[in-house]
Design a protein around this motif. Structure first.
Motif, PDB file in Angstrom:
ATOM      1  N   PHE A 116      -0.550  -4.075  -2.029  1.00  0.00           N
ATOM      2  CA  PHE A 116      -0.955  -4.940  -1.245  1.00  0.00           C
ATOM      3  C   PHE A 116      -0.663  -6.477  -1.230  1.00  0.00           C
ATOM      4  CE2 PHE A 116      -4.535  -7.091   1.647  1.00  0.00           C
ATOM      5  CZ  PHE A 116      -3.850  -7.701   2.970  1.00  0.00           C
ATOM      6  N   LEU A 117       0.644  -6.629  -0.522  1.00  0.00           N
ATOM      7  CA  LEU A 117       1.389  -7.675  -1.206  1.00  0.00           C
ATOM      8  C   LEU A 117       2.365  -7.841  -0.390  1.00  0.00           C
ATOM      9  CD1 LEU A 117       3.662  -6.546  -5.060  1.00  0.00           C
ATOM     10  CD2 LEU A 117       1.624  -7.985  -4.691  1.00  0.00           C
ATOM     11  N   PRO A 118       3.398  -9.270  -0.387  1.00  0.00           N
ATOM     12  CA  PRO A 118       3.654  -9.999   1.292  1.00  0.00           C
ATOM     13  C   PRO A 118       5.078  -9.181   0.625  1.00  0.00           C
ATOM     14  CG  PRO A 118       3.132 -11.789  -0.321  1.00  0.00           C
ATOM     15  CD  PRO A 118       2.284 -10.012  -1.263  1.00  0.00           C
ATOM     16  N   LYS A 119       6.139  -9.097   2.100  1.00  0.00           N
ATOM     17  CA  LYS A 119       6.815  -7.959   1.701  1.00  0.00           C
ATOM     18  C   LYS A 119       7.946  -9.695   1.445  1.00  0.00           C
ATOM     19  CE  LYS A 119       7.439  -5.961   6.680  1.00  0.00           C
ATOM     20  NZ  LYS A 119       7.709  -5.960   7.940  1.00  0.00           N
ATOM     21  N   SER A 120       9.191  -8.460   0.344  1.00  0.00           N
ATOM     22  CA  SER A 120      10.084  -9.330  -0.975  1.00  0.00           C
ATOM     23  C   SER A 120      11.173  -9.562  -0.250  1.00  0.00           C
ATOM     24  CB  SER A 120       9.660  -8.441  -2.096  1.00  0.00           C
ATOM     25  OG  SER A 120      10.267  -7.049  -2.347  1.00  0.00           O
TER      26      SER A 120
ATOM     27  N   ASP B  82       0.375   3.108  -3.084  1.00  0.00           N
ATOM     28  CA  ASP B  82       0.831   3.119  -1.790  1.00  0.00           C
ATOM     29  C   ASP B  82       0.804   1.735  -1.506  1.00  0.00           C
ATOM     30  OD1 ASP B  82       0.006   6.468  -1.011  1.00  0.00           O
ATOM     31  OD2 ASP B  82      -1.456   5.943  -2.320  1.00  0.00           O
ATOM     32  N   TYR B  83       2.029   1.148  -0.849  1.00  0.00           N
ATOM     33  CA  TYR B  83       2.457   0.275  -0.171  1.00  0.00           C
ATOM     34  C   TYR B  83       1.863  -0.182   1.209  1.00  0.00           C
ATOM     35  CZ  TYR B  83       5.132   0.792  -4.607  1.00  0.00           C
ATOM     36  OH  TYR B  83       5.896   0.567  -5.527  1.00  0.00           O
ATOM     37  N   PHE B  84       1.134  -1.387   1.065  1.00  0.00           N
ATOM     38  CA  PHE B  84       1.125  -2.044   2.340  1.00  0.00           C
ATOM     39  C   PHE B  84       1.496  -3.372   1.965  1.00  0.00           C
ATOM     40  CE2 PHE B  84      -2.364   0.536   1.804  1.00  0.00           C
ATOM     41  CZ  PHE B  84      -2.835   1.623   2.383  1.00  0.00           C
ATOM     42  N   PHE B  85       2.944  -3.559   2.560  1.00  0.00           N
ATOM     43  CA  PHE B  85       2.914  -5.303   2.420  1.00  0.00           C
ATOM     44  C   PHE B  85       3.259  -5.911   3.738  1.00  0.00           C
ATOM     45  CE2 PHE B  85       5.822  -2.317   0.020  1.00  0.00           C
ATOM     46  CZ  PHE B  85       6.279  -3.479  -0.931  1.00  0.00           C
ATOM     47  N   TYR B  86       3.287  -7.176   3.925  1.00  0.00           N
ATOM     48  CA  TYR B  86       3.017  -7.689   4.574  1.00  0.00           C
ATOM     49  C   TYR B  86       3.581  -9.321   5.293  1.00  0.00           C
ATOM     50  CZ  TYR B  86       0.251 -10.621   1.971  1.00  0.00           C
ATOM     51  OH  TYR B  86      -0.278 -11.480   0.888  1.00  0.00           O
TER      52      TYR B  86
ATOM     53  N   SER C 178       0.556 -11.441  10.359  1.00  0.00           N
ATOM     54  CA  SER C 178       0.954  -9.962   9.720  1.00  0.00           C
ATOM     55  C   SER C 178      -0.228  -9.893   8.423  1.00  0.00           C
ATOM     56  CB  SER C 178       2.171 -10.604   8.963  1.00  0.00           C
ATOM     57  OG  SER C 178       2.363  -9.501   8.331  1.00  0.00           O
ATOM     58  N   PHE C 179      -0.698 -10.804   7.607  1.00  0.00           N
ATOM     59  CA  PHE C 179      -1.905 -10.213   6.871  1.00  0.00           C
ATOM     60  C   PHE C 179      -2.925  -9.750   7.267  1.00  0.00           C
ATOM     61  CE2 PHE C 179      -5.635 -12.223   3.954  1.00  0.00           C
ATOM     62  CZ  PHE C 179      -5.224 -11.181   2.946  1.00  0.00           C
ATOM     63  N   LYS C 180      -3.142 -10.332   8.516  1.00  0.00           N
ATOM     64  CA  LYS C 180      -4.562 -10.060   8.816  1.00  0.00           C
ATOM     65  C   LYS C 180      -4.766  -8.156   9.878  1.00  0.00           C
ATOM     66  CE  LYS C 180      -6.466 -14.022  10.549  1.00  0.00           C
ATOM     67  NZ  LYS C 180      -7.204 -14.939  11.576  1.00  0.00           N
ATOM     68  N   GLU C 181      -2.929  -8.399  10.362  1.00  0.00           N
ATOM     69  CA  GLU C 181      -3.165  -7.051  10.281  1.00  0.00           C
ATOM     70  C   GLU C 181      -2.680  -5.763   9.281  1.00  0.00           C
ATOM     71  OE1 GLU C 181      -2.949  -3.995  13.325  1.00  0.00           O
ATOM     72  OE2 GLU C 181      -2.622  -6.095  13.616  1.00  0.00           O
ATOM     73  N   SER C 182      -2.268  -5.825   7.982  1.00  0.00           N
ATOM     74  CA  SER C 182      -2.331  -5.508   7.233  1.00  0.00           C
ATOM     75  C   SER C 182      -3.563  -5.421   6.247  1.00  0.00           C
ATOM     76  CB  SER C 182      -1.937  -5.869   6.047  1.00  0.00           C
ATOM     77  OG  SER C 182      -0.104  -5.719   6.236  1.00  0.00           O
TER      78      SER C 182
ATOM     79  N   LEU D 274      -4.439  -3.456  -6.733  1.00  0.00           N
ATOM     80  CA  LEU D 274      -3.513  -4.421  -6.683  1.00  0.00           C
ATOM     81  C   LEU D 274      -3.535  -5.433  -5.045  1.00  0.00           C
ATOM     82  CD1 LEU D 274      -2.079  -5.168  -8.579  1.00  0.00           C
ATOM     83  CD2 LEU D 274      -0.068  -4.804  -7.787  1.00  0.00           C
ATOM     84  N   PHE D 275      -3.883  -6.410  -5.577  1.00  0.00           N
ATOM     85  CA  PHE D 275      -3.929  -6.963  -3.990  1.00  0.00           C
ATOM     86  C   PHE D 275      -3.380  -8.886  -4.688  1.00  0.00           C
ATOM     87  CE2 PHE D 275      -6.344 -10.449  -1.619  1.00  0.00           C
ATOM     88  CZ  PHE D 275      -5.644 -10.644  -0.666  1.00  0.00           C
ATOM     89  N   ALA D 276      -2.152  -9.155  -4.344  1.00  0.00           N
ATOM     90  CA  ALA D 276      -1.562 -10.850  -4.205  1.00  0.00           C
ATOM     91  C   ALA D 276      -2.726 -11.780  -2.909  1.00  0.00           C
ATOM     92  CB  ALA D 276      -0.716 -10.790  -4.175  1.00  0.00           C
ATOM     93  N   PRO D 277      -3.160 -12.416  -3.739  1.00  0.00           N
ATOM     94  CA  PRO D 277      -4.290 -12.966  -2.531  1.00  0.00           C
ATOM     95  C   PRO D 277      -3.808 -14.271  -2.034  1.00  0.00           C
ATOM     96  CG  PRO D 277      -5.160 -13.867  -4.481  1.00  0.00           C
ATOM     97  CD  PRO D 277      -4.260 -12.510  -4.819  1.00  0.00           C
TER      98      PRO D 277
END
Length: 357
Positions: free
Chosen positions: A81-85, A113-117, A123-127, A140-143
């Motif tokens: 669960f990360l920001p888009k790169s 399994d990737y969840f990008f926002y 966008s974060f809340k939707e993800s 794995l999470f980047a807060p």
């Protein structure tokens, strides 16, 4: 024959290998009983348990977890669960490290399994909704967004699966694993670098270049660490400080007055190149600049001598080690340290050597 049996058992002990079948023979019980004792299921007489455990202790039996997983074709799904790169070089490096780990551990059943926002709160809340609905074995999470990340983690804990954070540690009392820099110490280090070889009066500007939403705890912890260095070194009386905050949308508002009388600039994120570019265009020299991360733009001005120091967070290592933690925890079932601080690297133009891909 007796000598051969003794030699055989001696070598089993030396090389730390013994099978369940052999333990059963030595304990004079069935292999099924040994299996129940090892996996702590079913009722077995305590005398038998003690006898089997003594044999295991003597010969060093260890269940081959990897072999068991492979035999069962077991898969371990990790949610990332990360920001888009795409437009964020720092997060691309994190993703590169994650992909490296995926390639290395994929043969042991690891599936990512990737969840990008997008780098915004909506966008974060939707993800968050998608991640909450997804069943997996580890996260794995980047807060990035502090308050919303705290709420997300609190809700996610109901799943009762391992969580490892990278980049920013918002977990209290080590509730979850963390891989990354100690943000406070990195700010403290920046303070030390600013103070080097300075004898005259110095005006230090803490230049906060933020996105439209900037609510990471890392950002604030670095600034806190920076000030703490000078508080702990009260002999450094020739420094005075000011702060300036600039949003992305206001970069064109930079002007010479902001830097009037400034001798040193601390940029507590990866955007030191914005300051460096302005100073170069306006031919302002002799200002010490310290920032973070080996972005291409930062390296450009480091090599030109406009940026003096960059503190490298080694994002690729963070991504790799985050997946490695989940691999050890879930696949190998090993006890692993929950907090792993990445060493603080000070990069100057004289010691920067780009890594070969």
């Amino acid at each position: 024959m007796i000598l051969q049996r003794s030699f055989y058992y001696f070598n089993l002990k030396r090389i730390n290998i013994i099978t369940i079948k052999k333990i059963a023979e030595l304990a004079n019980v069935s292999p099924g009983t040994i299996d129940r004792i090892i996996h702590k299921r079913g009722q077995v007489a305590q005398e038998t348990v003690d006898k089997v455990n003594a044999i295991i202790e003597e010969f060093g039996y260890k269940r081959n977890i990897l072999a068991s997983n492979l035999a069962l074709n077991k898969k371990f799904h990790f949610a990332v669960f990360l920001p888009k790169s795409e437009t964020l070089e720092y997060w691309q490096s994190q993703t590169d490290g994650i992909e490296k780990a995926a390639l290395e551990f994929g043969k042991f059943g690891i599936v990512l399994d990737y969840f990008f926002y997008d780098y915004n709160l909506a966008s974060f809340k939707e993800s968050v909704k998608k991640v909450m609905e997804f069943d997996c074995d580890g996260l794995l999470f980047a807060p990035i967004f502090y308050e919303d990340s705290v709420r997300f983690l609190k809700d996610y804990e109901s799943k009762n699966i391992p969580i490892v954070m990278i980049d920013s540690n918002i977990s209290e009392e080590n509730e979850h694993a963390y891989v990354g820099q100690n943000a406070f110490q990195s700010g403290y280090l920046a303070g030390r670098l600013i103070s080097f070889a300075v004898k005259n009066e110095r005006h230090v500007l803490i230049f906060k270049i933020t996105r439209e939403i900037e609510s990471t705890s890392v950002y604030q912890q670095r600034i806190k660490g920076f000030y703490s260095y000078f508080k702990d070194h009260d002999e450094l009386t020739n420094f005075n400080f000011s702060e300036f905050t600039l949003k992305d949308s206001g970069i064109d508002q930079l002007n010479l007055e902001i830097f009037s009388g400034v001798n040193s600039i601390f940029v507590p994120n990866s955007r030191a190149y914005i300051v460096a570019e302005f100073l170069e265009k306006n031919n302002i020299k002799g200002v010490r600049i310290i920032g973070f991360d080996l972005l291409k733009e930062n390296i450009e001005y480091l090599n030109k001598g406009v940026i003096d120091f960059l503190i490298n967070q080694r994002p690729e290592d963070q991504g790799y080690m985050g997946i490695n933690y989940l691999y050890k925890k879930l696949v190998l079932q090993e006890d692993t340290e929950r907090t792993h601080y990445i060493p603080l690297e000070i990069i100057l133009k004289e010691n920067y050597f780009p890594a070969k891909k």
